[in-house]
Structures are given as structure tokens and as C-alpha cells.
Design a protein around this motif. Structure first.
Motif, PDB file in Angstrom:
ATOM      1  N   HIS A  52      -9.702  -4.694  -4.980  1.00 20.58           N
ATOM      2  CA  HIS A  52      -9.532  -5.586  -3.824  1.00 20.58           C
ATOM      3  C   HIS A  52      -9.242  -4.844  -2.515  1.00 20.58           C
ATOM      4  O   HIS A  52      -9.625  -5.321  -1.446  1.00 20.58           O
ATOM      5  N   ARG A  53      -8.571  -3.682  -2.610  1.00 19.99           N
ATOM      6  CA  ARG A  53      -8.110  -3.039  -1.379  1.00 19.99           C
ATOM      7  C   ARG A  53      -8.404  -1.540  -1.366  1.00 19.99           C
ATOM      8  O   ARG A  53      -7.645  -0.759  -0.788  1.00 19.99           O
ATOM      9  N   ALA A  54      -9.493  -1.141  -1.975  1.00 20.69           N
ATOM     10  CA  ALA A  54      -9.801   0.286  -2.062  1.00 20.69           C
ATOM     11  C   ALA A  54      -9.915   0.925  -0.677  1.00 20.69           C
ATOM     12  O   ALA A  54      -9.353   1.998  -0.422  1.00 20.69           O
ATOM     13  N   ARG A  55     -10.646   0.270   0.237  1.00 23.19           N
ATOM     14  CA  ARG A  55     -10.831   0.838   1.578  1.00 23.19           C
ATOM     15  C   ARG A  55      -9.500   0.889   2.331  1.00 23.19           C
ATOM     16  O   ARG A  55      -9.175   1.885   2.987  1.00 23.19           O
ATOM     17  N   ASP A  56      -8.702  -0.197   2.225  1.00 20.16           N
ATOM     18  CA  ASP A  56      -7.396  -0.219   2.890  1.00 20.16           C
ATOM     19  C   ASP A  56      -6.492   0.875   2.341  1.00 20.16           C
ATOM     20  O   ASP A  56      -5.769   1.540   3.088  1.00 20.16           O
ATOM     21  N   LEU A  57      -6.516   1.051   1.006  1.00 19.87           N
ATOM     22  CA  LEU A  57      -5.657   2.051   0.376  1.00 19.87           C
ATOM     23  C   LEU A  57      -6.040   3.453   0.826  1.00 19.87           C
ATOM     24  O   LEU A  57      -5.174   4.272   1.147  1.00 19.87           O
ATOM     25  N   ALA A  58      -7.340   3.738   0.898  1.00 22.88           N
ATOM     26  CA  ALA A  58      -7.790   5.062   1.338  1.00 22.88           C
ATOM     27  C   ALA A  58      -7.382   5.329   2.783  1.00 22.88           C
ATOM     28  O   ALA A  58      -6.893   6.422   3.114  1.00 22.88           O
ATOM     29  N   GLY A  59      -7.569   4.324   3.648  1.00 19.76           N
ATOM     30  CA  GLY A  59      -7.189   4.495   5.043  1.00 19.76           C
ATOM     31  C   GLY A  59      -5.695   4.655   5.217  1.00 19.76           C
ATOM     32  O   GLY A  59      -5.226   5.482   6.012  1.00 19.76           O
ATOM     33  N   HIS A  60      -4.925   3.872   4.461  1.00 19.39           N
ATOM     34  CA  HIS A  60      -3.460   3.958   4.555  1.00 19.39           C
ATOM     35  C   HIS A  60      -2.977   5.328   4.085  1.00 19.39           C
ATOM     36  O   HIS A  60      -2.089   5.928   4.709  1.00 19.39           O
ATOM     37  N   LEU A  91       0.830  -1.209   0.000  1.00 15.03           N
ATOM     38  CA  LEU A  91       0.000   0.000   0.000  1.00 15.03           C
ATOM     39  C   LEU A  91       0.863   1.258   0.000  1.00 15.03           C
ATOM     40  O   LEU A  91       0.512   2.265  -0.617  1.00 15.03           O
ATOM     41  N   SER A  92       1.999   1.193   0.684  1.00 14.98           N
ATOM     42  CA  SER A  92       2.901   2.334   0.684  1.00 14.98           C
ATOM     43  C   SER A  92       3.463   2.569  -0.714  1.00 14.98           C
ATOM     44  O   SER A  92       3.529   3.718  -1.185  1.00 14.98           O
ATOM     45  N   ALA A  93       3.848   1.483  -1.404  1.00 16.36           N
ATOM     46  CA  ALA A  93       4.369   1.618  -2.763  1.00 16.36           C
ATOM     47  C   ALA A  93       3.303   2.177  -3.695  1.00 16.36           C
ATOM     48  O   ALA A  93       3.582   3.044  -4.538  1.00 16.36           O
ATOM     49  N   ILE A  94       2.064   1.725  -3.533  1.00 16.90           N
ATOM     50  CA  ILE A  94       0.975   2.217  -4.385  1.00 16.90           C
ATOM     51  C   ILE A  94       0.671   3.682  -4.074  1.00 16.90           C
ATOM     52  O   ILE A  94       0.396   4.481  -4.970  1.00 16.90           O
ATOM     53  N   GLY A  95       0.716   4.060  -2.784  1.00 19.88           N
ATOM     54  CA  GLY A  95       0.491   5.457  -2.418  1.00 19.88           C
ATOM     55  C   GLY A  95       1.530   6.383  -3.026  1.00 19.88           C
ATOM     56  O   GLY A  95       1.196   7.455  -3.564  1.00 19.88           O
ATOM     57  N   HIS A 110      -0.874   8.088   6.197  1.00 16.67           N
ATOM     58  CA  HIS A 110       0.529   8.244   5.806  1.00 16.67           C
ATOM     59  C   HIS A 110       0.689   9.130   4.573  1.00 16.67           C
ATOM     60  O   HIS A 110       1.610   8.920   3.777  1.00 16.67           O
ATOM     61  N   TRP A 111      -0.170  10.125   4.429  1.00 14.81           N
ATOM     62  CA  TRP A 111      -0.134  10.949   3.225  1.00 14.81           C
ATOM     63  C   TRP A 111       1.183  11.710   3.090  1.00 14.81           C
ATOM     64  O   TRP A 111       1.679  11.942   1.986  1.00 14.81           O
ATOM     65  N   GLY A 112       1.767  12.124   4.208  1.00 15.89           N
ATOM     66  CA  GLY A 112       3.030  12.869   4.157  1.00 15.89           C
ATOM     67  C   GLY A 112       4.143  12.042   3.543  1.00 15.89           C
ATOM     68  O   GLY A 112       4.911  12.531   2.692  1.00 15.89           O
ATOM     69  N   ALA A 113       4.237  10.765   3.956  1.00 19.85           N
ATOM     70  CA  ALA A 113       5.256   9.882   3.397  1.00 19.85           C
ATOM     71  C   ALA A 113       4.992   9.627   1.919  1.00 19.85           C
ATOM     72  O   ALA A 113       5.933   9.550   1.109  1.00 19.85           O
ATOM     73  N   ALA A 114       3.711   9.496   1.540  1.00 15.27           N
ATOM     74  CA  ALA A 114       3.368   9.261   0.136  1.00 15.27           C
ATOM     75  C   ALA A 114       3.762  10.455  -0.726  1.00 15.27           C
ATOM     76  O   ALA A 114       4.301  10.288  -1.831  1.00 15.27           O
ATOM     77  N   VAL A 115       3.509  11.666  -0.234  1.00 16.98           N
ATOM     78  CA  VAL A 115       3.858  12.867  -0.990  1.00 16.98           C
ATOM     79  C   VAL A 115       5.372  12.998  -1.126  1.00 16.98           C
ATOM     80  O   VAL A 115       5.903  13.258  -2.220  1.00 16.98           O
ATOM     81  N   LEU A 116       6.093  12.800  -0.015  1.00 17.99           N
ATOM     82  CA  LEU A 116       7.555  12.875  -0.057  1.00 17.99           C
ATOM     83  C   LEU A 116       8.119  11.817  -0.998  1.00 17.99           C
ATOM     84  O   LEU A 116       9.001  12.102  -1.822  1.00 17.99           O
ATOM     85  N   GLY A 117       7.598  10.592  -0.884  1.00 17.52           N
ATOM     86  CA  GLY A 117       8.073   9.526  -1.750  1.00 17.52           C
ATOM     87  C   GLY A 117       7.730   9.747  -3.211  1.00 17.52           C
ATOM     88  O   GLY A 117       8.524   9.435  -4.102  1.00 17.52           O
ATOM     89  N   GLY A 118       6.538  10.299  -3.469  1.00 20.54           N
ATOM     90  CA  GLY A 118       6.135  10.567  -4.846  1.00 20.54           C
ATOM     91  C   GLY A 118       7.039  11.584  -5.517  1.00 20.54           C
ATOM     92  O   GLY A 118       7.507  11.376  -6.643  1.00 20.54           O
ATOM     93  N   ILE A 157      -1.452   4.541 -13.073  1.00 21.15           N
ATOM     94  CA  ILE A 157      -2.789   4.107 -13.486  1.00 21.15           C
ATOM     95  C   ILE A 157      -2.916   2.591 -13.344  1.00 21.15           C
ATOM     96  O   ILE A 157      -3.921   2.074 -12.834  1.00 21.15           O
ATOM     97  N   VAL A 158      -1.888   1.861 -13.766  1.00 19.46           N
ATOM     98  CA  VAL A 158      -1.934   0.398 -13.695  1.00 19.46           C
ATOM     99  C   VAL A 158      -1.896  -0.083 -12.246  1.00 19.46           C
ATOM    100  O   VAL A 158      -2.716  -0.916 -11.826  1.00 19.46           O
ATOM    101  N   MET A 159      -0.966   0.447 -11.446  1.00 10.73           N
ATOM    102  CA  MET A 159      -0.814  -0.045 -10.071  1.00 10.73           C
ATOM    103  C   MET A 159      -2.025   0.277  -9.208  1.00 10.73           C
ATOM    104  O   MET A 159      -2.507  -0.570  -8.446  1.00 10.73           O
ATOM    105  N   VAL A 160      -2.506   1.509  -9.295  1.00  9.96           N
ATOM    106  CA  VAL A 160      -3.696   1.875  -8.519  1.00  9.96           C
ATOM    107  C   VAL A 160      -4.910   1.108  -9.034  1.00  9.96           C
ATOM    108  O   VAL A 160      -5.752   0.629  -8.248  1.00  9.96           O
ATOM    109  N   GLY A 161      -5.002   0.941 -10.350  1.00 13.30           N
ATOM    110  CA  GLY A 161      -6.125   0.198 -10.920  1.00 13.30           C
ATOM    111  C   GLY A 161      -6.149  -1.254 -10.478  1.00 13.30           C
ATOM    112  O   GLY A 161      -7.223  -1.821 -10.240  1.00 13.30           O
ATOM    113  N   LEU A 162      -4.975  -1.869 -10.337  1.00 12.46           N
ATOM    114  CA  LEU A 162      -4.921  -3.257  -9.876  1.00 12.46           C
ATOM    115  C   LEU A 162      -5.318  -3.386  -8.405  1.00 12.46           C
ATOM    116  O   LEU A 162      -5.869  -4.409  -7.984  1.00 12.46           O
TER     117      LEU A 162
END
Length: 286
Positions: free
Chosen positions: A199-207, A37-41, A211-219, A190-195
């Protein structure tokens, strides 16, 4: 009046700065409670960056489009392998194996098939950098063998070498390295989030909320690190830039020791010194 090309020192300095960003986003995935989920974020944020910037940039030439599609497949495989590897092995072991083996493969293939010949001194620098990186990871290989992390890291090294060669060539053909780089991130996201969504839409949103700060920094880190590397590959031999980029392991071992509480052994520090020597040799190359 012809455009002024950046100096070698500027190119190498930019690649070294990009290496820090690369190590940072890898550490963010390793330190996460859910690696996938972190990689997808992180990928999702880089996709948003690409979507916002692409309309304002020159677009890649049609000759580079097949390379974009090939890169898409390899990049998705790479990100999913990274997430799995970091679940079963220490970053301080798997990261050097992945990043240290790939430049050797890149150098071999680029010389044999692409006639992209670095000088003998540059090749010595590439080999020294790879030796230093592998020395950092070798002490932990025996301990990690049962986890399966090392074979997977070697497999990912092949994937890394593949997308490096594909994208190095594609960026040159594109005549627009920035646009080419951002299209990679847009398609990959598009591919990774789409996959993940079915299956994990709710988990991805919660994660992401947690952890939005880490996702933004990593992005931002992933876009900057790879964008600078591809830009440099349009100006210097692909094998040389691929090896120089892997100096990210110096930052990786420091981050893993200071923030992920992984052990900084004398062997790893010695390997870091060998790696620095390789950078010096590479800089002295004609």
C-alpha cells in the motif's frame, strides 16, 4: 571453572543505559511527520541488523520457539499502537501511562503464575518506580482524554506486559538471549515491512531517503535496548528488570521537553524524583 556472573551494579547499569536508547527511538517516532512510516523504517533497520548478526550467533533452543511466535504477534501490535498513539497524544503523557502501568501487570502475573518472586524490598522499588512514572503522566491525562490517547496507552500497557513476560520466559528457555532477541526483530520487521509494502511502498522509500539517519539510530537503539533487557531478565527477576527498564521515562521527559517542545511541569519533575527514589530502593534490595 564456572563462568563469572556480572555484578548487580553492572546489570542495573546496563539496563539504565538501555533505557536511554529506548526513550530515544520512541522520541524519533513521536517527532516524525509520519509516525507509522517512521516506526516501519526503524523496524526495517533493526531487521537488517538481525539478518547480518544471526549467522554468527548461537541459535535459540527449540523450547523457546513458541514464545518467539507469540512475541511476534504482540510486538507488531505494539509498534502499530505506538505509531497511532503518538499521532493523537503527547509523548510526555502517553509514554508514562504505557510504561508505568506495564511493570505493575508484569509483577502481578510473574508472581502469581511464574513464581518469579522478587524480595519485598524489590517489590517496593518496583511500586515506587511505577508511581513515579504515573505521576509524570497524570497531570496530562485529563487534557488528553478526548483524544483517546490514554485508553490506547493503557491498552498498549497490556500488550507491553504480555510481550515482556513472553520474551523474559523465552529468553531464559532459549539458552541464547542474543539470538532470541535478534530473531524477534527479524520476524517483526519482515511482517511490518511486508504489511506496508503493498500500500505504501513509494511513501516508505521516500520517507526512508529523507530520514535514514533517524531510522538507523532508532534501529540500533531498539535492538540494544531490548537485547540488554532480555539478557538482564535471564539473570534477575523479570518484574525487577521490567520496572528498572521503565526509567526510560526520565530520558523521555527530558527529550520531549528539550527537543519536542513539550512542557516540563513541576509535577512531572516531581514524578521523576519519585522514580529515582524507586531505583535507589530497587538497588538496595537483597
Amino acid at each position: 571453572m564456572p563462568a563469572l556472573l556480572p555484578s548487580v551494579d553492572f546489570i542495573y547499569g546496563a539496563v539504565l543505559a538501555a533505557a536511554l536508547f529506548h526513550a530515544t527511538w520512541n522520541a524519533l517516532i513521536k517527532g516524525s511527520s509520519d509516525k507509522l512510516l517512521s516506526a516501519i523504517g526503524i523496524t526495517g533497520v533493526s531487521t537488517l541488523i538481525a539478518a547480518l548478526c544471526l549467522p554468527w550467533l548461537p541459535q535459540p533452543a527449540p523450547a523457546s520457539w513458541p514464545f518467539l511466535l507469540a512475541s511476534l504477534v504482540l510486538q507488531v501490535v505494539y509498534m502499530r499502537l505506538v505509531a497511532h498513539i503518538y499521532r493523537v497524544a503527547d509523548m510526555s503523557v502517553s509514554y508514562p501511562v504505557m510504561r508505568g502501568t506495564a511493570p505493575l501487570l508484569v509483577a502481578l502475573v510473574s508472581i502469581v503464575f511464574f513464581h518469579d518472586d522478587p524480595s519485598p524490598v524489590a517489590l517496593a522499588g518496583v511500586a515506587t518506580i511505577c508511581a513515579g512514572i504515573l505521576c509524570i503522566g497524570l497531570p496530562g491525562i485529563a487534557r488528553s482524554r478526548k483524544s483517546g490517547g490514554v485508553p490506547l496507552a493503557l491498552l498498549n500497557a497490556v500488550v507491553i506486559a504480555g510481550y515482556t513476560l513472553v520474551d523474559g520466559t523465552g529468553a531464559r528457555l532459549s539458552q541464547a538471549p542474543a539470538g532470541y532477541t535478534l530473531w524477534i526483530f527479524l520476524l517483526q520487521g519482515i511482517v511490518m515491512v511486508g504489511l506496508a509494502l503493498p500500500h505504501r511502498a513509494r511513501d516508505l522509500a521516500g520517507h526512508f531517503r529523507a530520514h535514514w539517519g533517524a531510522a538507523v539510530l532508532g534501529g540500533f537503539g531498539s535492538v540494544i535496548s531490548y537485547g540488554v533487557a532480555l539478557w538482564a531478565m535471564t539473570l534477575a527477576p523479570i518484574a525487577v528488570i521490567a520496572a528498572l527498564r521503565e526509567t526510560s521515562i526520565l530520558f523521555g521527559i527530558l527529550i520531549s521537553g528539550l527537543f519536542l517542545r513539550e512542557r516540563l511541569t513541576p509535577a512531572r519533575l516531581a514524578g521523576g524524583c519519585v522514580l529515582v527514589l524507586g531505583v535507589i530502593v530497587l538497588r538496595l534490595a537483597p
